[in-house]
Design a protein around this motif. Structure first.
Motif, PDB file in Angstrom:
ATOM      1  N   LEU A  29       0.834  -1.204   0.000  1.00  0.00           N
ATOM      2  CA  LEU A  29       0.000   0.000   0.000  1.00  0.00           C
ATOM      3  C   LEU A  29       0.872   1.260   0.000  1.00  0.00           C
ATOM      4  CD1 LEU A  29      -2.862  -1.045   2.438  1.00  0.00           C
ATOM      5  CD2 LEU A  29      -2.940  -0.901  -0.066  1.00  0.00           C
ATOM      6  N   ARG A  30       2.111   1.141   0.435  1.00  0.00           N
ATOM      7  CA  ARG A  30       3.049   2.279   0.402  1.00  0.00           C
ATOM      8  C   ARG A  30       3.235   2.821  -1.008  1.00  0.00           C
ATOM      9  NH1 ARG A  30       8.685   1.197   2.554  1.00  0.00           N
ATOM     10  NH2 ARG A  30       8.840   3.403   2.166  1.00  0.00           N
ATOM     11  N   LEU A  31       3.031   1.984  -2.017  1.00  0.00           N
ATOM     12  CA  LEU A  31       3.262   2.413  -3.397  1.00  0.00           C
ATOM     13  C   LEU A  31       2.324   3.542  -3.824  1.00  0.00           C
ATOM     14  CD1 LEU A  31       3.885  -1.030  -5.105  1.00  0.00           C
ATOM     15  CD2 LEU A  31       5.580   0.660  -4.348  1.00  0.00           C
ATOM     16  N   TYR A  32       1.219   3.727  -3.110  1.00  0.00           N
ATOM     17  CA  TYR A  32       0.295   4.806  -3.462  1.00  0.00           C
ATOM     18  C   TYR A  32       0.823   6.181  -3.056  1.00  0.00           C
ATOM     19  CZ  TYR A  32      -3.237   1.400  -4.725  1.00  0.00           C
ATOM     20  OH  TYR A  32      -3.927   0.380  -5.336  1.00  0.00           O
ATOM     21  N   THR A  33       1.807   6.243  -2.175  1.00  0.00           N
ATOM     22  CA  THR A  33       2.314   7.538  -1.713  1.00  0.00           C
ATOM     23  C   THR A  33       3.824   7.681  -1.884  1.00  0.00           C
ATOM     24  OG1 THR A  33       2.542   6.680   0.543  1.00  0.00           O
ATOM     25  CG2 THR A  33       0.474   7.801  -0.002  1.00  0.00           C
ATOM     26  N   ASP A  61     -10.194  -1.422  -5.077  1.00  0.00           N
ATOM     27  CA  ASP A  61     -11.399  -1.623  -5.893  1.00  0.00           C
ATOM     28  C   ASP A  61     -11.106  -1.924  -7.362  1.00  0.00           C
ATOM     29  OD1 ASP A  61     -10.612   0.832  -6.852  1.00  0.00           O
ATOM     30  OD2 ASP A  61     -12.386   1.917  -6.139  1.00  0.00           O
ATOM     31  N   GLY A  62      -9.830  -2.021  -7.731  1.00  0.00           N
ATOM     32  CA  GLY A  62      -9.461  -2.343  -9.102  1.00  0.00           C
ATOM     33  C   GLY A  62      -9.462  -1.151 -10.037  1.00  0.00           C
ATOM     34  N   LYS A  63      -9.791   0.022  -9.546  1.00  0.00           N
ATOM     35  CA  LYS A  63      -9.828   1.213 -10.402  1.00  0.00           C
ATOM     36  C   LYS A  63      -8.479   1.918 -10.468  1.00  0.00           C
ATOM     37  CE  LYS A  63     -14.702   1.874  -9.658  1.00  0.00           C
ATOM     38  NZ  LYS A  63     -15.748   2.653  -9.003  1.00  0.00           N
ATOM     39  N   ASN A  64      -7.566   1.551  -9.583  1.00  0.00           N
ATOM     40  CA  ASN A  64      -6.228   2.138  -9.603  1.00  0.00           C
ATOM     41  C   ASN A  64      -5.323   1.307 -10.495  1.00  0.00           C
ATOM     42  OD1 ASN A  64      -6.591   4.269  -7.639  1.00  0.00           O
ATOM     43  ND2 ASN A  64      -6.880   2.613  -6.182  1.00  0.00           N
ATOM     44  N   SER A  65      -4.290   1.943 -11.001  1.00  0.00           N
ATOM     45  CA  SER A  65      -3.350   1.278 -11.888  1.00  0.00           C
ATOM     46  C   SER A  65      -1.937   1.463 -11.340  1.00  0.00           C
ATOM     47  CB  SER A  65      -3.475   1.901 -13.278  1.00  0.00           C
ATOM     48  OG  SER A  65      -2.517   1.382 -14.153  1.00  0.00           O
ATOM     49  N   LEU A  66      -1.267   0.372 -11.039  1.00  0.00           N
ATOM     50  CA  LEU A  66       0.113   0.400 -10.553  1.00  0.00           C
ATOM     51  C   LEU A  66       0.974  -0.500 -11.436  1.00  0.00           C
ATOM     52  CD1 LEU A  66      -0.340   0.006  -6.687  1.00  0.00           C
ATOM     53  CD2 LEU A  66       0.497   2.036  -7.874  1.00  0.00           C
ATOM     54  N   TRP A  67       2.115   0.022 -11.857  1.00  0.00           N
ATOM     55  CA  TRP A  67       3.067  -0.725 -12.682  1.00  0.00           C
ATOM     56  C   TRP A  67       4.471  -0.394 -12.212  1.00  0.00           C
ATOM     57  CZ3 TRP A  67       1.145  -3.586 -16.935  1.00  0.00           C
ATOM     58  CH2 TRP A  67      -0.191  -3.383 -17.225  1.00  0.00           C
ATOM     59  N   ILE A  68       5.376  -1.378 -12.228  1.00  0.00           N
ATOM     60  CA  ILE A  68       6.783  -1.167 -11.881  1.00  0.00           C
ATOM     61  C   ILE A  68       7.613  -1.395 -13.142  1.00  0.00           C
ATOM     62  CG2 ILE A  68       7.193  -3.564 -11.130  1.00  0.00           C
ATOM     63  CD1 ILE A  68       8.711  -0.520  -9.419  1.00  0.00           C
ATOM     64  N   SER A  69       8.635  -0.578 -13.337  1.00  0.00           N
ATOM     65  CA  SER A  69       9.500  -0.754 -14.500  1.00  0.00           C
ATOM     66  C   SER A  69      10.270  -2.068 -14.374  1.00  0.00           C
ATOM     67  CB  SER A  69      10.473   0.420 -14.620  1.00  0.00           C
ATOM     68  OG  SER A  69      11.252   0.546 -13.451  1.00  0.00           O
ATOM     69  N   ARG A  71      13.247  -2.543 -15.363  1.00  0.00           N
ATOM     70  CA  ARG A  71      14.600  -2.146 -14.947  1.00  0.00           C
ATOM     71  C   ARG A  71      14.501  -0.743 -14.362  1.00  0.00           C
ATOM     72  NH1 ARG A  71      15.578  -3.582 -20.322  1.00  0.00           N
ATOM     73  NH2 ARG A  71      16.049  -1.409 -20.756  1.00  0.00           N
ATOM     74  N   GLY A  72      15.449  -0.396 -13.525  1.00  0.00           N
ATOM     75  CA  GLY A  72      15.450   0.944 -12.944  1.00  0.00           C
ATOM     76  C   GLY A  72      14.482   1.044 -11.775  1.00  0.00           C
ATOM     77  N   ALA A  73      14.133   2.273 -11.434  1.00  0.00           N
ATOM     78  CA  ALA A  73      13.310   2.514 -10.243  1.00  0.00           C
ATOM     79  C   ALA A  73      12.176   3.480 -10.575  1.00  0.00           C
ATOM     80  CB  ALA A  73      14.182   3.052  -9.119  1.00  0.00           C
ATOM     81  N   ILE A  74      11.319   3.044 -11.482  1.00  0.00           N
ATOM     82  CA  ILE A  74      10.209   3.880 -11.929  1.00  0.00           C
ATOM     83  C   ILE A  74       8.891   3.160 -11.625  1.00  0.00           C
ATOM     84  CG2 ILE A  74       9.127   5.017 -13.911  1.00  0.00           C
ATOM     85  CD1 ILE A  74      11.803   6.229 -13.179  1.00  0.00           C
ATOM     86  N   LEU A  75       7.958   3.906 -11.048  1.00  0.00           N
ATOM     87  CA  LEU A  75       6.625   3.411 -10.747  1.00  0.00           C
ATOM     88  C   LEU A  75       5.632   4.218 -11.573  1.00  0.00           C
ATOM     89  CD1 LEU A  75       4.900   1.600  -8.760  1.00  0.00           C
ATOM     90  CD2 LEU A  75       4.741   3.639  -7.338  1.00  0.00           C
ATOM     91  N   ARG A  76       4.713   3.543 -12.237  1.00  0.00           N
ATOM     92  CA  ARG A  76       3.630   4.227 -12.953  1.00  0.00           C
ATOM     93  C   ARG A  76       2.370   4.030 -12.130  1.00  0.00           C
ATOM     94  NH1 ARG A  76       2.871   2.199 -18.773  1.00  0.00           N
ATOM     95  NH2 ARG A  76       1.110   1.027 -17.952  1.00  0.00           N
ATOM     96  N   ARG A  77       1.819   5.128 -11.647  1.00  0.00           N
ATOM     97  CA  ARG A  77       0.681   5.087 -10.726  1.00  0.00           C
ATOM     98  C   ARG A  77      -0.439   5.916 -11.329  1.00  0.00           C
ATOM     99  NH1 ARG A  77       3.246   6.502  -5.770  1.00  0.00           N
ATOM    100  NH2 ARG A  77       3.454   8.540  -6.678  1.00  0.00           N
ATOM    101  N   ASP A  78      -1.501   5.245 -11.778  1.00  0.00           N
ATOM    102  CA  ASP A  78      -2.637   5.934 -12.392  1.00  0.00           C
ATOM    103  C   ASP A  78      -2.178   6.907 -13.479  1.00  0.00           C
ATOM    104  OD1 ASP A  78      -4.481   4.571 -10.834  1.00  0.00           O
ATOM    105  OD2 ASP A  78      -4.412   6.062  -9.245  1.00  0.00           O
ATOM    106  N   GLY A  79      -1.228   6.476 -14.298  1.00  0.00           N
ATOM    107  CA  GLY A  79      -0.746   7.281 -15.399  1.00  0.00           C
ATOM    108  C   GLY A  79       0.355   8.255 -15.038  1.00  0.00           C
ATOM    109  N   ALA A  82       6.525   8.074 -11.343  1.00  0.00           N
ATOM    110  CA  ALA A  82       7.204   8.460 -10.103  1.00  0.00           C
ATOM    111  C   ALA A  82       8.526   7.716  -9.978  1.00  0.00           C
ATOM    112  CB  ALA A  82       6.317   8.156  -8.896  1.00  0.00           C
ATOM    113  N   ALA A  83       9.556   8.450  -9.591  1.00  0.00           N
ATOM    114  CA  ALA A  83      10.841   7.838  -9.271  1.00  0.00           C
ATOM    115  C   ALA A  83      10.762   7.347  -7.828  1.00  0.00           C
ATOM    116  CB  ALA A  83      11.961   8.858  -9.425  1.00  0.00           C
ATOM    117  N   ILE A  84      11.160   6.099  -7.607  1.00  0.00           N
ATOM    118  CA  ILE A  84      11.132   5.515  -6.266  1.00  0.00           C
ATOM    119  C   ILE A  84      12.530   5.002  -5.930  1.00  0.00           C
ATOM    120  CG2 ILE A  84       8.672   4.936  -6.423  1.00  0.00           C
ATOM    121  CD1 ILE A  84       9.501   2.011  -6.918  1.00  0.00           C
TER     122      ILE A  84
END
Length: 101
Positions: A29-33, A61-69, A71-79, A82-84
């Motif tokens: 859940l930390r990935l949201y912030t 609820d399935g309406k959020n979108s989370l993706w991890i790259s 390679r590297g340290a990039i998170l795609r969160r609802d479009g 974010a660098a993590i």
């Protein structure tokens, strides 16, 4: 908003990265912030989907979108890109609990 009660964070969730189960689910859940928004989303080898399931809340609820790259340290969160921290990105790809870091 007067009179509305805030949602509490889920007490349990199920998480999968690229359709494979994760250990330490609730820590995801930390990935949201986590992270800071960036425009640097150069080729990081594509994306792995992060799925979070649980009782119906704004986080599960399935309406959020989370993706991890891949390679590297990039998170795609609802479009949003974010660098993590690299250590967190590596733990997500390995499907491990997200420790502080």
């Amino acid at each position: 908003t007067h009179g509305l009660r805030p949602w509490s964070a889920p007490k349990s969730v199920s998480v999968a990265v690229n359709l494979k189960p994760v250990r330490g689910d609730l820590s995801y859940l930390r990935l949201y912030t986590l992270g800071h928004v960036t425009v640097n989303a150069a080729n990081h080898g594509g994306w792995l989907k992060i799925s979070i399931f649980g009782r119906s809340t704004p986080w599960t609820d399935g309406k959020n979108s989370l993706w991890i790259s891949r390679r590297g340290a990039i998170l795609r969160r609802d479009g949003e890109i974010a660098a993590i921290p690299a250590t967190i990105a590596a733990r997500v790809r390995a499907r491990l609990p997200l420790m502080d870091g």
